[in-house]
Design an enzyme around this catalytic site. Structure first.
Site, PDB file in Angstrom:
ATOM      1  NE  ARG A 162     -38.394  28.213  25.730  1.00 13.94           N
ATOM      2  CZ  ARG A 162     -37.644  27.960  26.793  1.00 13.94           C
ATOM      3  NH1 ARG A 162     -36.892  26.864  26.812  1.00 13.94           N
ATOM      4  NH2 ARG A 162     -37.643  28.768  27.826  1.00 13.94           N
ATOM      5  CG  ASP A 215     -43.836  16.811  29.333  1.00 14.77           C
ATOM      6  OD1 ASP A 215     -43.825  16.920  30.583  1.00 14.77           O
ATOM      7  OD2 ASP A 215     -43.123  17.503  28.598  1.00 14.77           O
ATOM      8  CB  ALA A 252     -33.829  15.368  22.116  1.00 14.71           C
ATOM      9  NE  ARG A 253     -27.913  18.503  23.652  1.00 15.75           N
ATOM     10  CZ  ARG A 253     -28.408  19.453  22.857  1.00 15.75           C
ATOM     11  NH1 ARG A 253     -29.151  19.100  21.820  1.00 15.75           N
ATOM     12  NH2 ARG A 253     -28.164  20.727  23.098  1.00 15.75           N
ATOM     13  CD  GLU A 282     -23.941  15.068  18.546  1.00 15.02           C
ATOM     14  OE1 GLU A 282     -25.017  14.563  18.923  1.00 15.02           O
ATOM     15  OE2 GLU A 282     -23.716  16.278  18.520  1.00 15.02           O
ATOM     16  CG  HIS A 327     -25.993  18.412  17.204  1.00 12.84           C
ATOM     17  ND1 HIS A 327     -25.607  17.942  18.438  1.00 12.84           N
ATOM     18  CD2 HIS A 327     -26.992  19.302  17.465  1.00 12.84           C
ATOM     19  CE1 HIS A 327     -26.315  18.503  19.395  1.00 12.84           C
ATOM     20  NE2 HIS A 327     -27.171  19.335  18.826  1.00 12.84           N
TER      21      HIS A 327
END
Length: 328
Positions: A158, A178, A238-239, A267, A286
C-alpha cells in the site's frame, strides 16, 4: 486499544459518525478483555473496533464472543493481535493500513527530494562553515539534484503504491521490484518491473516498502548493497530487519552511499553506533507513520468501514487470510 488513543483516533466528527452508525456496548476503551465489562460486551458484540495496543484476539477470546462477525482495526497490521482462527470462523476483517500509508509515502517523497539535493550533509557543512556552499562540498563524488533520477521501489505494498503515485511529480523513471506484480499491473502503475539485483544496481535512489516477513528479512543484504553505485541514496521507511545493518554501516561510513533511515535494526541503534554521527545519514525515530493529527485518518477510515458493514456492503479495505503471509 490503548486507552489514551481514543480521542486522537476518533476526533469529534469521526466519533459522532461512529455513534450514529452503531450501538456502542461500552462508552470507554476496553484494554483488558478479562474485565467484567469486557466479558459482558463480548457476549453480544457483533463488531470489534480495535486499534494500537489491542490485547490478543485469540481462540479463547473468540469463544467468548459468539456473536462476533467483524473486526475493524483502526491501525495498520492485524497480525500482531488477531488469530487466524477468526478467518476460519467467517469473521470479516478490515484494516486502516491504507490510511497509515499516506504519511509514510509523504515522508518518503520528502526524503527522496531532500536526499537527492544532499540537503543533510550540505546543511551540516553550511552550519559548520557558515559560508555559502560550493560545488566542491561533495568532493565531486556524488550527483546532486532530482532531475532525471532513476528511483527503485522495493515492494508494491500500500505504501509502495502510494509512493509510486507521488513520484509522478518528479522527472524520474521508476523501477519496481515485487514478485507479486506482473507486467500488466506494472504498466498500469506506470513503472518498469525489474529483478531486485537490477534495481539496486541501476537506481539512483532505492526506497524500501516491503513487509517484514521471513522471506524479506535480509532482503537488502551485503551483496546487494555492494551492487549499488557510488552516490546511491538509500531510504528505508519499512522495517530495519529487511536490511543487513552491518553491511549498510560499512558503505555509509565510507561515504559511498547516503541514507535516510526511519527504521533500523536494532531499533533504536546502540548509543555508540557510528550511524548516529555520520553526515550522510539522516536518522528519524520511526515517525513516518501516522502521528499527531494524522492519526485521525485511521479512525475516519475505520468508521467508513463500519458504515459499509452496517449497510451490508463489502469492506473497501479488507484483510484476507490468504494474504497474511505476504503483508505487513
Amino acid at each position: 486499544m490503548s486507552p489514551g488513543l481514543l480521542d486522537d483516533v476518533f476526533p469529534p466528527p469521526a466519533r459522532a459518525r461512529l455513534e450514529e452508525s452503531a450501538d456502542l456496548l461500552t462508552a470507554a476503551v476496553i484494554s483488558d478483555f478479562a474485565s467484567p465489562e469486557a466479558s459482558a460486551a463480548l457476549a453480544t458484540a457483533e463488531v470489534l473496533l480495535t486499534g494500537w495496543g489491542c490485547p490478543p484476539v485469540d481462540t479463547a477470546l473468540l469463544d467468548r464472543a459468539p456473536a462476533l462477525r467483524a473486526v475493524i482495526h483502526a491501525a495498520g497490521t492485524v497480525k500482531t493481535f488477531l488469530s487466524p482462527t477468526a478467518f476460519d470462523r467467517g469473521i470479516v476483517v478490515s484494516s486502516a493500513a491504507a490510511a497509515n500509508a499516506v504519511p509514510v509515502a509523504e515522508y518518503t517523497l520528502a526524503a527522496i527530494i531532500m536526499g537527492a539535493k544532499r540537503v543533510f550533509p550540505l546543511a551540516g557543512l553550511f552550519r559548520a562553515r557558515r559560508t555559502h556552499r560550493t560545488g566542491a562540498d561533495l568532493d565531486g563524488q556524488h550527483w546532486l539534484g532530482t532531475h532525471g533520477l532513476t528511483i527503485g521501489v522495493v515492494g508494491a505494498s500500500r505504501i509502495g503504491r502510494r509512493v509510486i503515485e507521488l513520484l509522478r511529480i518528479l522527472d524520474a523513471e521508476v523501477l519496481l521490484y515485487d514478485p507479486y506484480v506482473g507486467a500488466d499491473e506494472a504498466e498500469t502503475l506506470g513503472v518498469t518491473p525489474v529483478d531486485l539485483d537490477t534495481l539496486v544496481a541501476t537506481s539512483d535512489v532505492v526506497t524500501v516498502h516491503a513487509p517484514d516477513t521471513p522471506e524479506t528479512r535480509g532482503l537488502i543484504d551485503a551483496r546487494r548493497l555492494g551492487l549499488m553505485r557510488p552516490g546511491t541514496l538509500f531510504v528505508n521507511t519499512a522495517r530495519g530487519p529487511l536490511v543487513d545493518t552491518e553491511a549498510l554501516t560499512g558503505h555509509l561510513v565510507s561515504g559511498r552511499i547516503d541514507a535516510v533511515l526511519d527504521v533500523t535494526s536494532p531499533e533504536p541503534l546502540p548509543q555508540g553506533h557510528p550511524l548516529w554521527d555520520l553526515p550522510n545519514v539522516f536518522l528519524t525515530p520511526h515517525l513516518a507513520g501516522a502521528q499527531g493529527n494524522e492519526v485521525g485518518r485511521l479512525g475516519t477510515l475505520a468508521v467508513d468501514e463500519l458504515v459499509r458493514y452496517a449497510q451490508g456492503a463489502p469492506f473497501a479495505h479488507p484483510v484476507h487470510r490468504a494474504d497474511l503471509g505476504r503483508i505487513a
